[in-house]
Design a protein around this motif. Structure first.
Motif, PDB file in Angstrom:
ATOM      1  N   VAL B 339       0.854  -1.194   0.000  1.00 23.07           N
ATOM      2  CA  VAL B 339       0.000   0.000   0.000  1.00 23.07           C
ATOM      3  C   VAL B 339       0.887   1.240   0.000  1.00 23.07           C
ATOM      4  O   VAL B 339       2.073   1.165   0.348  1.00 23.07           O
ATOM      5  CB  VAL B 339      -0.929   0.031   1.236  1.00 23.07           C
ATOM      6  N   ALA B 340       0.298   2.344  -0.384  1.00 27.80           N
ATOM      7  CA  ALA B 340       1.052   3.607  -0.414  1.00 27.80           C
ATOM      8  C   ALA B 340       1.331   4.101   1.003  1.00 27.80           C
ATOM      9  O   ALA B 340       0.509   3.915   1.900  1.00 27.80           O
ATOM     10  CB  ALA B 340       0.252   4.656  -1.177  1.00 27.80           C
ATOM     11  N   ARG B 341       2.466   4.674   1.175  1.00 19.39           N
ATOM     12  CA  ARG B 341       2.851   5.223   2.484  1.00 19.39           C
ATOM     13  C   ARG B 341       3.149   6.704   2.320  1.00 19.39           C
ATOM     14  O   ARG B 341       3.542   7.142   1.235  1.00 19.39           O
ATOM     15  CB  ARG B 341       4.107   4.518   2.988  1.00 19.39           C
ATOM     16  N   ALA B 342       2.992   7.443   3.385  1.00 22.59           N
ATOM     17  CA  ALA B 342       3.310   8.873   3.332  1.00 22.59           C
ATOM     18  C   ALA B 342       4.808   9.050   3.130  1.00 22.59           C
ATOM     19  O   ALA B 342       5.613   8.314   3.721  1.00 22.59           O
ATOM     20  CB  ALA B 342       2.870   9.554   4.631  1.00 22.59           C
ATOM     21  N   GLY B 343       5.176  10.010   2.297  1.00 21.89           N
ATOM     22  CA  GLY B 343       6.590  10.325   2.124  1.00 21.89           C
ATOM     23  C   GLY B 343       7.046  11.317   3.190  1.00 21.89           C
ATOM     24  O   GLY B 343       6.233  11.889   3.925  1.00 21.89           O
ATOM     25  N   PHE B 344       8.350  11.490   3.271  1.00 26.58           N
ATOM     26  CA  PHE B 344       8.892  12.496   4.199  1.00 26.58           C
ATOM     27  C   PHE B 344       8.864  13.841   3.489  1.00 26.58           C
ATOM     28  O   PHE B 344       9.680  14.118   2.606  1.00 26.58           O
ATOM     29  CB  PHE B 344      10.305  12.116   4.625  1.00 26.58           C
ATOM     30  N   ALA B 345       7.916  14.664   3.825  1.00 22.34           N
ATOM     31  CA  ALA B 345       7.737  15.955   3.146  1.00 22.34           C
ATOM     32  C   ALA B 345       7.224  16.990   4.134  1.00 22.34           C
ATOM     33  O   ALA B 345       6.098  17.457   4.035  1.00 22.34           O
ATOM     34  CB  ALA B 345       6.750  15.792   1.986  1.00 22.34           C
ATOM     35  N   PRO B 346       8.065  17.317   5.101  1.00 22.43           N
ATOM     36  CA  PRO B 346       7.616  18.295   6.095  1.00 22.43           C
ATOM     37  C   PRO B 346       7.453  19.671   5.457  1.00 22.43           C
ATOM     38  O   PRO B 346       8.082  19.956   4.436  1.00 22.43           O
ATOM     39  CB  PRO B 346       8.744  18.305   7.128  1.00 22.43           C
ATOM     40  N   PRO B 347       6.622  20.514   6.028  1.00 17.86           N
ATOM     41  CA  PRO B 347       6.466  21.861   5.474  1.00 17.86           C
ATOM     42  C   PRO B 347       7.755  22.662   5.660  1.00 17.86           C
ATOM     43  O   PRO B 347       8.579  22.347   6.519  1.00 17.86           O
ATOM     44  CB  PRO B 347       5.327  22.457   6.297  1.00 17.86           C
ATOM     45  N   ALA B 348       7.906  23.686   4.808  1.00 21.04           N
ATOM     46  CA  ALA B 348       9.033  24.607   4.995  1.00 21.04           C
ATOM     47  C   ALA B 348       8.800  25.411   6.263  1.00 21.04           C
ATOM     48  O   ALA B 348       7.656  25.664   6.654  1.00 21.04           O
ATOM     49  CB  ALA B 348       9.137  25.535   3.795  1.00 21.04           C
ATOM     50  N   LEU B 349       9.899  25.794   6.926  1.00 18.44           N
ATOM     51  CA  LEU B 349       9.773  26.621   8.126  1.00 18.44           C
ATOM     52  C   LEU B 349       9.238  27.996   7.729  1.00 18.44           C
ATOM     53  O   LEU B 349       9.840  28.683   6.899  1.00 18.44           O
ATOM     54  CB  LEU B 349      11.136  26.784   8.794  1.00 18.44           C
TER      55      LEU B 349
END
Lengths: 537, 537
Positions: B339-349
């Motif tokens: 299944v699809a998993r969330a990627g590591f893509a935190p918001p910019a500060l």
């Protein structure tokens, strides 16, 4: 929780909530200590239509209920509380327990889910009826807006008594929000005066016989018997019959100081209390419960009635103590009209390091005329009764039910009830932390409350109790650290100023005296963190 | 309260209290969140003989119970609480309510009066049984020291379940203090693994048929279904059948962030939730309760199940959600393994003034790998789910029962359960004040808890709810002041430092980021007072 539910246009017509508030105020309940949530929003909105109701916001329900207790002890009538469903009532239950033990009238208004929402078992649903039953003499759920006026009046009547009691009204949100166009507020039948009806005629007769018998009698006084009228009557009885007079250990409200007949209290430690009652063959209870120790201890009797003594009860516990004592005095001491009163003889202001003793002397020396003392000083208050016996006249309110966290909230309520009288809250540090947010309400309402926190860095009472139950521990015991508050040390000056109450620290008697004088000279609340060594090291 | 009761010599032999503690620890319950009083002194003393038990002192019972909830959510086993009679349990009841709604196991050990003292109706006596019954799946009073081992083991077994639950053991003081020479601790039968037995076979079959039907299906996931295993299974089902997947509104523990299959939560506002479920003809409940709005609102349905939709329940609420989902996936999605998993893509500060949005982005950008987020952010958390969806992997614990005052205590427990993981407590200001003394326990235990207080000076949620129930008030309405916390403004920096927790204020995104980085770099607890404008003005 992303933003508000969008709803219908605000209702302009009269709501059930408005009828509820109008009924309360018409019945004399014009103060509400509130910590509302969604299910109480219409009751909050209704405040604008009922400006006679003073709503006092608290940040925690235990502050609201403790304030209602303190208020009623001084106002001799109930305040309302406004609480949010079962969890809100639960947070207020410990101080309601104290109020129940005090015989204080309180009208709890507890919002509940709308009637058709309740069966859905939404997250905040709980068995609020069972919970309310643990502290309330009466619990009633209002089931329709048409009944809400009557239900509210009945709730107030149940609180007023006699005997005064806790009365809980559960108000489903829709019963509050529904239009009440054309509905009148409920009306309260004037309460039966706490007259002879509250007395125990057989008890009075047997008590009178005992007092005439010449055998050693002790009069144990509680409830309203500890107001001036009751104390005068008790002392008349003592003068006429030679009976000893004692106050119950934890009075709801004790009038004392210069001009009032003095009375000693039954001691908290069982060994001392047993000595106080030794030799008594007749124990006459006037508004007091039959004396027992606070806790059971290994190998010790909990019942403090001396073996073989006869107990005579002249009225219900807590109720009408002064009326009962006057009735009894009329029977056995008709010829005695005057009794000795305490003189004005405050202690000299001490100097030097602050201790339990010097702190008490400072309080005794500076206690202002007409002060209301709320006493949750626990071990640090050991010297207070003696040090304040000759102070200016004052009222003394104590922790009747043993549920700590009473002091700061009760001081809130006492100050609301008596805005022209200074309130001194003498507060142990450990106990203070249960309801510390009361300080914010002191600031918000600009109450004339001066709090002395006895900052000894310990649950010192438990160090003593540990010995009492035979479970002493060495000083370096890891378990013993559970009785310490010193790591980290609580900074009550920071806590108070963080909630808007000006505060200073005192480490000497002079500093405490200065702080108390400054507090008296300025309006609004103050706090002094009085650093005293723990009574029990 | 003048000094201690003098008592007998401390007992050297084994006491009932020691048997109780040994039984707890042998059964795996080796953490106790304690706020003891006199009736629990032997249990405190017994800690020295049982060093395997970690006792964590709290200054208020609601901190102890909330900590037990947070602990069990992360440790997947119960902690014990140690509470003092009815009033102590009452103070802990609101957070036990949250634990009950979370399906969390808790073993409450509540001291009670000695058996022969109980009938004396001493001041602290109350109906503790009725009170305990409002939150406990099981309440038992141990009546003799000989039974205490067995009674304790049974109490732990009831807490462990399945299903996990709150189990309350009432321990009379004498049952704890009496010699237990020769008595063995109780032993726990190994709990039944939460296997297929916990599943509803008929529900699984009807759910499978519905998922195969081609009609619109929604899988509402709760309980352990929101751990990675359950989420993988839920997404396998979605891939195979086209069903939609939603998490319950307030998860006990939601695994999320990079590497975990993402899931949206059912919204809090009923109008939004109704839209999310619109068109569903089959609602499959896997560990979740049937969806309802949090409160009832005038003219709105509380039940969120779309009209005409069929509800299929594959397991008990809260229990074994992941097992049920795997069983269901094996039925309908055997061929789907990935299944699809969330990627590591935190918001910019972000930069600039702190708002609900920028504060969330800072949290999302800096949330450390393996963090435990305790979320009582209420309105100020509106942007958090989106801003953290691509953050490093973390657990998210929410306010399951709506009894506010959960965050700081639950963070305490989560940090004790997982000493190697950072705990971020995202905490609304109004809610913080119910159990603010938890900060002292953070300091005392040197817990790695970073608290962000969203300091908006208001009960902003209630401003929204006021609209929702159709009771809007003008800005200058006196009643509306009951929803304001601004007068005086609470100073959370002072409150935290007063309890030993280093604290700073942040008014910009940069300041919040700096403060969070500093907190991460230093051991022990920290607090940031993040000044944000209220979401609902």
């Amino acid at each position: 929780m992303a933003g508000p539910e969008t709803g219908p246009e605000p209702a302009a017509e009269t709501t059930g909530a408005q009828v509820l508030l109008r009924t309360l105020v018409d019945a004399g309940v014009d103060v509400c200590f509130a910590n509302p949530g969604t299910s109480e929003m219409h009751l909050v909105a209704a405040l604008d239509a009922e400006p006679r109701m003073r709503a006092v916001l608290t940040l925690f329900e235990g502050v609201a209920t403790g304030a209602a207790d303190g208020y009623a002890r001084m106002a001799d009538k109930p305040a309302a509380t406004l609480l949010h469903l079962g969890p809100g009532l639960a947070n207020g239950t410990a101080n309601l327990h104290n109020a129940r033990r005090a015989g204080t009238p309180v009208v709890n208004v507890v919002g509940d889910h709308a009637l058709d929402h309740k069966p859905l078992d939404a997250p905040l649903e709980s068995d609020v009826d069972a919970l309310a039953g643990t502290v309330s003499a009466r619990v009633h759920r209002s089931l329709s807006t048409a009944d809400l006026g009557r239900d509210t009046a009945d709730a107030v009547a149940a609180a007023c008594g006699p005997p005064p009691a806790i009365s809980t009204l559960l108000v489903p949100a829709d019963v509050a929000w529904t239009s009440a166009a054309g509905l009148e507020p409920g009306t309260l039948a004037p309460p039966a005066a706490p007259g002879r009806g509250a007395l125990d005629a057989d008890g009075l007769e047997s008590a009178a016989k005992a007092l005439w018998s010449g055998e050693p009698c002790t009069l144990l006084v509680g409830g309203t018997g500890l107001r001036e009228r009751g104390l005068v009557a008790a002392h008349r009885i003592a003068v006429a019959t030679g009976a000893r007079v004692l106050a119950e250990c934890f009075p709801t409200r004790l009038e004392r100081g210069a001009g009032v007949p003095p009375i000693s209290r039954l001691a908290y430690p069982g060994d001392v209390a047993r000595k106080q009652l030794e030799g008594t063959t007749h124990l006459v209870l006037a508004g007091a419960a039959s004396p027992v120790t606070f806790f059971g201890y290994p190998g010790k009797q909990g019942d403090l009635v001396p073996e073989g003594a006869t107990v005579h009860r002249v009225t219900e516990i807590g109720a009408a103590g002064s009326v009962a004592l006057e009735a009894l005095a009329d029977l056995v001491a008709a010829g005695v009209t005057d009794v000795a009163r305490a003189g004005f003889a405050p202690p000299a202001l001490p100097t030097g390091p602050l201790t339990v003793q010097t702190a008490a002397e400072v309080v005794g020396a500076l206690l202002p005329e007409g002060a209301i003392v709320v006493d949750e000083s626990v071990t640090s208050g050991a010297s207070l009764p003696q040090a304040t016996a000759g102070s200016a006249r004052h009222d003394w309110l104590t922790l009747t039910g043993g549920a700590i966290g009473f002091g700061l909230p009760a001081a809130t309520g006492a100050a609301v009830a008596c805005p022209d009288r200074p309130v001194w809250c003498l507060q142990a540090d450990g106990s203070a932390m249960y309801t510390i947010s009361a300080l914010w309400t002191h600031a918000r309402e600009n109450l004339d409350v001066t709090t002395v926190v006895y900052d000894n860095g310990a649950y010192a009472i438990l160090r003593g109790e540990l010995l009492g139950v035979g479970a002493s521990l060495p000083a370096d015991s890891p378990a013993r650290s559970l009785l310490d508050l010193g790591s980290p040390r609580l900074d009550f000056v920071a806590l108070a100023t963080g909630m808007g109450v000006p505060a200073v620290r005192a480490t000497t008697a002079e500093e405490l005296a200065d702080a108390l004088r400054r507090a008296a000279a300025e309006p609004g609340p103050h706090l002094v963190a009085a650093q005293v060594p723990p009574l029990v090291p």
